[in-house]
Structure formats: C-alpha cells, structure tokens
Motif scaffolding. Structure first.
Motif, PDB file in Angstrom:
ATOM      1  N   GLY A  72      -2.646  30.576  -0.940  1.00  0.00           N
ATOM      2  CA  GLY A  72      -3.802  28.859  -0.076  1.00  0.00           C
ATOM      3  C   GLY A  72      -2.942  27.806  -0.494  1.00  0.00           C
ATOM      4  N   VAL A  73      -3.402  26.243  -0.383  1.00  0.00           N
ATOM      5  CA  VAL A  73      -2.386  25.010  -0.139  1.00  0.00           C
ATOM      6  C   VAL A  73      -3.216  24.253  -1.213  1.00  0.00           C
ATOM      7  CG1 VAL A  73      -1.413  23.518   1.147  1.00  0.00           C
ATOM      8  CG2 VAL A  73      -1.079  25.640   2.074  1.00  0.00           C
ATOM      9  N   GLY A  74      -2.472  23.886  -2.415  1.00  0.00           N
ATOM     10  CA  GLY A  74      -3.213  22.997  -3.162  1.00  0.00           C
ATOM     11  C   GLY A  74      -3.326  21.551  -3.508  1.00  0.00           C
ATOM     12  N   GLY A  75      -3.808  21.097  -4.105  1.00  0.00           N
ATOM     13  CA  GLY A  75      -3.355  19.543  -4.389  1.00  0.00           C
ATOM     14  C   GLY A  75      -4.047  18.692  -3.686  1.00  0.00           C
ATOM     15  N   HIS A  76      -3.172  17.322  -3.873  1.00  0.00           N
ATOM     16  CA  HIS A  76      -3.739  16.710  -3.203  1.00  0.00           C
ATOM     17  C   HIS A  76      -3.332  15.310  -1.881  1.00  0.00           C
ATOM     18  CE1 HIS A  76      -5.499  16.043  -6.937  1.00  0.00           C
ATOM     19  NE2 HIS A  76      -3.622  16.215  -7.253  1.00  0.00           N
ATOM     20  N   CYS A  77      -2.601  16.289  -1.270  1.00  0.00           N
ATOM     21  CA  CYS A  77      -1.438  16.092  -0.168  1.00  0.00           C
ATOM     22  C   CYS A  77      -1.709  17.108   0.721  1.00  0.00           C
ATOM     23  CB  CYS A  77      -0.170  15.224  -0.789  1.00  0.00           C
ATOM     24  SG  CYS A  77       0.049  14.042  -1.725  1.00  0.00           S
ATOM     25  N   ILE A  78      -1.080  18.295   0.717  1.00  0.00           N
ATOM     26  CA  ILE A  78      -0.263  19.675   1.623  1.00  0.00           C
ATOM     27  C   ILE A  78      -1.595  19.352   2.472  1.00  0.00           C
ATOM     28  CG2 ILE A  78       0.695  21.441   2.857  1.00  0.00           C
ATOM     29  CD1 ILE A  78       2.455  18.845   1.514  1.00  0.00           C
ATOM     30  N   LEU A  92       0.336  -1.306   0.589  1.00  0.00           N
ATOM     31  CA  LEU A  92       0.173  -0.056   0.352  1.00  0.00           C
ATOM     32  C   LEU A  92       1.378   1.418   0.190  1.00  0.00           C
ATOM     33  CD1 LEU A  92      -2.498   1.508   0.343  1.00  0.00           C
ATOM     34  CD2 LEU A  92      -2.613   1.229   2.694  1.00  0.00           C
ATOM     35  N   THR A  93       0.861   2.329  -1.319  1.00  0.00           N
ATOM     36  CA  THR A  93       1.259   3.226  -0.697  1.00  0.00           C
ATOM     37  C   THR A  93       0.971   4.328  -1.073  1.00  0.00           C
ATOM     38  OG1 THR A  93       0.898   4.018  -2.954  1.00  0.00           O
ATOM     39  CG2 THR A  93       3.185   1.590  -2.480  1.00  0.00           C
ATOM     40  N   SER A  94      -0.650   4.393  -0.743  1.00  0.00           N
ATOM     41  CA  SER A  94      -1.957   5.825  -0.138  1.00  0.00           C
ATOM     42  C   SER A  94      -1.749   6.525   0.727  1.00  0.00           C
ATOM     43  CB  SER A  94      -2.983   4.833  -0.970  1.00  0.00           C
ATOM     44  OG  SER A  94      -3.117   5.293  -2.066  1.00  0.00           O
ATOM     45  N   THR A  95      -1.395   7.463   0.740  1.00  0.00           N
ATOM     46  CA  THR A  95      -1.228   7.953   2.407  1.00  0.00           C
ATOM     47  C   THR A  95      -2.789   7.972   2.930  1.00  0.00           C
ATOM     48  OG1 THR A  95       0.074   9.977   0.758  1.00  0.00           O
ATOM     49  CG2 THR A  95      -0.853  10.285   2.915  1.00  0.00           C
ATOM     50  N   THR A  96      -2.564   7.789   4.561  1.00  0.00           N
ATOM     51  CA  THR A  96      -4.166   6.760   5.000  1.00  0.00           C
ATOM     52  C   THR A  96      -3.489   7.730   6.422  1.00  0.00           C
ATOM     53  OG1 THR A  96      -5.986   5.605   4.826  1.00  0.00           O
ATOM     54  CG2 THR A  96      -3.809   4.568   4.792  1.00  0.00           C
ATOM     55  N   TYR A  97      -4.519   7.005   7.535  1.00  0.00           N
ATOM     56  CA  TYR A  97      -5.039   6.819   8.484  1.00  0.00           C
ATOM     57  C   TYR A  97      -3.314   5.613   8.833  1.00  0.00           C
ATOM     58  CZ  TYR A  97      -8.074   2.878   8.561  1.00  0.00           C
ATOM     59  OH  TYR A  97      -8.433   1.917   8.472  1.00  0.00           O
ATOM     60  N   VAL A  98      -3.250   5.664  10.003  1.00  0.00           N
ATOM     61  CA  VAL A  98      -2.085   4.626  10.827  1.00  0.00           C
ATOM     62  C   VAL A  98      -3.495   3.527  11.212  1.00  0.00           C
ATOM     63  CG1 VAL A  98      -0.439   4.728  13.139  1.00  0.00           C
ATOM     64  CG2 VAL A  98      -1.111   6.689  11.369  1.00  0.00           C
ATOM     65  N   GLN A 153       3.094  12.502   8.891  1.00  0.00           N
ATOM     66  CA  GLN A 153       4.268  13.939   9.854  1.00  0.00           C
ATOM     67  C   GLN A 153       4.881  14.638   8.434  1.00  0.00           C
ATOM     68  OE1 GLN A 153       6.269  12.585  13.771  1.00  0.00           O
ATOM     69  NE2 GLN A 153       8.329  14.285  13.081  1.00  0.00           N
ATOM     70  N   GLU A 154       5.451  13.767   7.260  1.00  0.00           N
ATOM     71  CA  GLU A 154       5.891  14.544   6.523  1.00  0.00           C
ATOM     72  C   GLU A 154       4.949  15.968   5.801  1.00  0.00           C
ATOM     73  OE1 GLU A 154       7.219  11.647   3.246  1.00  0.00           O
ATOM     74  OE2 GLU A 154       8.529  11.047   4.041  1.00  0.00           O
ATOM     75  N   ASN A 155       3.855  15.285   5.775  1.00  0.00           N
ATOM     76  CA  ASN A 155       2.731  16.331   5.205  1.00  0.00           C
ATOM     77  C   ASN A 155       2.231  17.213   6.044  1.00  0.00           C
ATOM     78  OD1 ASN A 155       3.277  15.414   2.648  1.00  0.00           O
ATOM     79  ND2 ASN A 155       1.174  14.034   2.247  1.00  0.00           N
ATOM     80  N   THR A 156       2.670  17.069   7.069  1.00  0.00           N
ATOM     81  CA  THR A 156       1.321  17.830   8.559  1.00  0.00           C
ATOM     82  C   THR A 156       2.473  18.965   9.298  1.00  0.00           C
ATOM     83  OG1 THR A 156       0.132  15.861   9.242  1.00  0.00           O
ATOM     84  CG2 THR A 156       0.976  18.382  10.544  1.00  0.00           C
ATOM     85  N   PHE A 157       3.977  18.233   8.784  1.00  0.00           N
ATOM     86  CA  PHE A 157       5.307  19.512   8.593  1.00  0.00           C
ATOM     87  C   PHE A 157       5.111  20.791   7.597  1.00  0.00           C
ATOM     88  CE2 PHE A 157       9.206  20.469   7.494  1.00  0.00           C
ATOM     89  CZ  PHE A 157       9.383  21.272   8.080  1.00  0.00           C
ATOM     90  N   ARG A 158       4.893  20.465   7.041  1.00  0.00           N
ATOM     91  CA  ARG A 158       5.052  21.500   5.453  1.00  0.00           C
ATOM     92  C   ARG A 158       3.498  22.028   5.738  1.00  0.00           C
ATOM     93  NH1 ARG A 158       5.606  18.671  -0.125  1.00  0.00           N
ATOM     94  NH2 ARG A 158       5.352  20.920  -0.820  1.00  0.00           N
ATOM     95  N   ALA A 159       2.095  20.986   6.282  1.00  0.00           N
ATOM     96  CA  ALA A 159       1.126  22.097   6.077  1.00  0.00           C
ATOM     97  C   ALA A 159       1.669  23.468   7.884  1.00  0.00           C
ATOM     98  CB  ALA A 159       0.037  21.548   6.537  1.00  0.00           C
ATOM     99  N   VAL A 160       2.439  22.355   8.290  1.00  0.00           N
ATOM    100  CA  VAL A 160       1.981  23.806   9.564  1.00  0.00           C
ATOM    101  C   VAL A 160       2.774  24.882   9.448  1.00  0.00           C
ATOM    102  CG1 VAL A 160       2.805  24.116  12.109  1.00  0.00           C
ATOM    103  CG2 VAL A 160       1.583  22.078  11.847  1.00  0.00           C
ATOM    104  N   ASN A 161       3.350  24.735   8.613  1.00  0.00           N
ATOM    105  CA  ASN A 161       4.927  25.384   7.764  1.00  0.00           C
ATOM    106  C   ASN A 161       4.599  26.337   7.360  1.00  0.00           C
ATOM    107  OD1 ASN A 161       7.876  25.458   9.702  1.00  0.00           O
ATOM    108  ND2 ASN A 161       6.871  22.835   9.192  1.00  0.00           N
ATOM    109  N   LEU A 162       3.514  26.070   6.699  1.00  0.00           N
ATOM    110  CA  LEU A 162       3.051  26.771   5.016  1.00  0.00           C
ATOM    111  C   LEU A 162       1.959  27.851   5.783  1.00  0.00           C
ATOM    112  CD1 LEU A 162       2.875  24.475   2.216  1.00  0.00           C
ATOM    113  CD2 LEU A 162       4.129  26.217   2.433  1.00  0.00           C
ATOM    114  N   ALA A 163       1.363  27.320   6.790  1.00  0.00           N
ATOM    115  CA  ALA A 163       0.296  28.227   7.567  1.00  0.00           C
ATOM    116  C   ALA A 163       1.216  29.802   8.007  1.00  0.00           C
ATOM    117  CB  ALA A 163      -0.240  27.538   8.915  1.00  0.00           C
TER     118      ALA A 163
END
Length: 414
Positions: free
Chosen positions: A252-258, A114-120, A204-214
């Motif tokens: 704003g932050v777009g796309g399918h990840c952040i 499985l490679t899709s980003t999803t819940y733990v 953690q990787e993508n949440t890190f980016r979201a927090v820092n973009l905010a």
C-alpha cells in the motif's frame, strides 16, 4: 525569519535556513512538539541530528508557541499538514488556521511563503485576498509566494539542499523576495509564472507517483499470473535509459503525501464536473491495496483450514515506509486493522517502533525477537535498511508484500 509548523517538513526547513545564515524562529501550536525538538527526541535522518544540535546551541534558533512572534520577523514560511478526512476529502483546518495567523500578524515588508501541498488557489484564497482586505498591496508593501516542499522523509540520498525548488510569486517582485529567502536552501530555483502553476506542480508530482504505484501493483499481479518475478522485470525495464521510470509494488502507499495529495487535485475537479478517470481509478486502487493484502493473507490461512478467528499472523514492519519511525497513515496498520476486523490474532515486529494502536485490536507491542514458526502466516509489510531479516527463513508460510525478502518455507504470492 519564522517557520510556522515544526513537523517533518518545517523542522528540516528550519535547519536548512539556519545553516544558510538566517536567524530562525520555529513556531508551532504544540508545546509538546517543541519540547521534543529541544530534547532532540524527534524522527530525523542521522545527518540532521548534528544539524539540530548545532542550531539549538547557536543561539540563532528559537522555538515558541506564541503566534504574536510572527510580527517581528521578515519572512514567514508556512509548513503545516494538509491531510484528508475519513471520507478522503481535503482537511483544510491546519492550513486555514496557519494562513489566518500569518495574515493577522503580518506587517509591511514581510515575505509570506506557503509550502504546504494544497488545492490550486489556496495562496490567493487564504493569503492574498485576506491581506488585501487588511489594506496591503501585494508585491509592494508585502510579498506572497508558493514554493512547494520536496522533502522525502527517510531518504538519505536526496537531502533537501540537493533538490531544485519551484517558486511562483503573485508578482515578479514577490518571486524575487521568495527567491532571496530560499536560494541558499536548494540546489537551484525554478521559477514558474504564477502561484497557481507552483501549486499545480506539486499536485502533478505526487499524483504521478500515486498513479504509477497503482500501476506497479497491478503489473505485479500480472507478473504473478505468468510466474515471473515482478521486481526482476522492473529492474530489467529500468535499464532502458529513456521513457521509463521504475516504481515498485508494495502493501500500500503510506505517509502524508502520495495517498493524500491527489485528493487536493481531485476534489475541486469533481466539484466542477471535470472528469479525471485515470487518477480516480488509481486512487481507488491505492486506497484498496491494504485491504486486498489482508484479505489475501486470510485466504492463505483459510485454504489450510484455519478459521479467521484462529489465524495467528505476524506482521513484519508497521512504519509507513522503510527507514522511518513514523507509522501515521501506514498501510501496514490498515492491514492489521483489516485482519483484526476479520478476527485474526495479530502480532507485529518492527525494530523502530515499540508500540502501535490498531483499530479493533487495541495497543500492540513490538515482538522483539519473533519466532516465525509460531505463526500461521508471516506477512512482510515493511523492510527497514540495516536490519537483518534472516529469521524469516523459519516461517512456515510467508507472504511478502514488499517483494524484497527471501525466506519462508512456503512462499505465497499476492
């Protein structure tokens, strides 16, 4: 081997596997998507287009909508979307369906990744337990792992093969089996102790980016208060060789990840009563950014005595990020929708996108050669590399939400 899901992750992954010498079967429920791939009419980096041509001509890359084909392959990579709904709750329909199909057609000797980003916990919930119910022994007659994708659409610098790949298997044998599949597609493999550790790594990787973009947007407003250029400050801070990683403000932050993935972290934590105030506040800021940009735009026109219903706004760029043709989850479209909801007359120019549908405004068509002087405000949302924006010099009033352009006879700050 098969890649289940031929989207912006699955297709480049298939091409990487094909170049590594594997015979690859691309599986997708959308016949239309597969026909576009066969025709080469898909959004790919320039370097990937010859790879697609070579793969299609090799006779070693097939495409099908028939899920029964999964039974014939030795490995299945699941790469399907994991979006959120209108209430920002994880939408698990695609990953549930894909995992169920992989389980239904699984056979002894296969490796499922499985490679899709999803819940733990997804890998155990949707693959491990259902496979056990079918009578498989994980780590012996079938292998299961999680290896999050790290593709950055539109990024010509970091190609997929140059980025390390994280792998977490259910057992050590599962990790080894997944590594045998993925080793040739990454610069190195980083093995973690469990599927849960691998799942959490991507969040953690993508949440890190979201927090820092905010944070970057907030600091840009503070820089404006003091009359300094936020990008100049960020570039100066980035000269520090340790302890700082530059993030830049935007519309704003777009796309399918952040703007999406952090909710796969937050939702289970909320349900369990675990507080995450830093992430919660950052995501609220991220979600509200396009609305605040649109409102600022109409504050500018309103200050000149122009009623919202009479305001003519040219939106420059509607893709979700520079250098891509994809406008799904685009903050620019959210800005356009907010402007339309307040009655403004919205037009757009984007050299990569011929038409878009905006809620409240209907289908809009690209203004190929805009005359900025004909608009009450030009709002810059996306700047594509390799395209000229000299025409912005003719804008009477300009609001640059990217902080990247010059021009505009009167420039306004966010």
């Amino acid at each position: 081997m098969a890649v289940l899901g031929m989207g912006y992750v699955g297709l480049p992954t298939s091409l990487a596997l094909r170049e590594a010498g594997f015979r690859v079967l691309g599986v997708d429920i959308s016949e239309r998507r597969l026909r576009h791939i066969e025709a080469g009419s898909v959004d790919l980096l320039d370097r990937d287009r010859p790879r697609l041509t070579r793969a299609l001509e090799s006779g070693q890359f097939g495409l099908t909508t028939d899920l029964r084909a999964l039974e014939a392959v030795d490995a299945v990579l699941i790469a399907v979307p994991t979006p959120v709904d209108h209430d920002l709750n994880p939408d698990l329909r695609a990953v549930r369906s894909a995992c169920a199909s992989a389980v239904e057609h699984a056979r002894a000797g296969q490796t499922l990744i499985l490679t899709s980003t999803t819940y733990v916990g997804t890998t155990r919930d949707l693959l491990v337990e259902p496979l056990r119910e079918r009578g498989f022994t994980i780590g012996e007659d079938i292998h299961v792992a999680f290896a999050p994708e790290r593709i950055n659409p539109g990024d010509a610098l970091w190609e997929q093969a140059a980025v390390p790949r994280v792998i977490g298997g259910v057992t050590s044998a599962c990790t080894d089996a997944a590594a045998a599949v993925l080793a040739a597609t990454a610069s190195k493999l980083h093995v973690v102790s469990s599927v849960e550790a691998a799942e959490f790594t991507k969040l953690q990787e993508n949440t890190f980016r979201a927090v820092n973009l905010a944070f970057a947007n907030e600091m840009a407003a503070a820089a404006g208060f003091y009359g300094v250029d936020p990008v100049e400050v960020i570039d100066a801070a980035a000269t520090k060789p340790y302890g700082y990683l530059p993030h830049y403000p935007g519309p704003g932050v777009g796309g399918h990840c952040i703007p999406v993935d952090p909710y796969y972290l937050l939702t289970p934590l909320r349900d369990a009563g675990v507080a995450s105030p830093v992430v919660e506040n950052a995501m609220a800021s991220v979600a509200g950014r396009p609305r605040s940009v649109a409102d600022r735009a109409l504050d500018i026109t309103g200050s000149r005595g122009i009623a919202d219903a009479n305001a003519r706004v040219l939106l420059v760029g509607v893709a979700y990020k520079p250098g891509v043709e994809d406008f799904r989850e685009s903050p620019a479209l959210q800005i356009a929708g907010r402007l339309a909801a307040r009655g403004a007359q919205v037009s757009y120019h984007d050299p990569l996108i011929a038409e878009v549908e905006v809620e409240g405004a209907g289908v809009l068509h690209n203004v190929a050669a805009p005359d900025p002087s004909q608009y009450d405000l030009v709002l810059v949302a996306v700047v594509h590399p390799g395209h000229s924006y000299e025409y912005l010099a003719d804008a009477e009033h300009l609001l640059d939400a990217t902080y990247k352009t010059s021009g505009g006879k009167v420039r306004h700050a966010l």
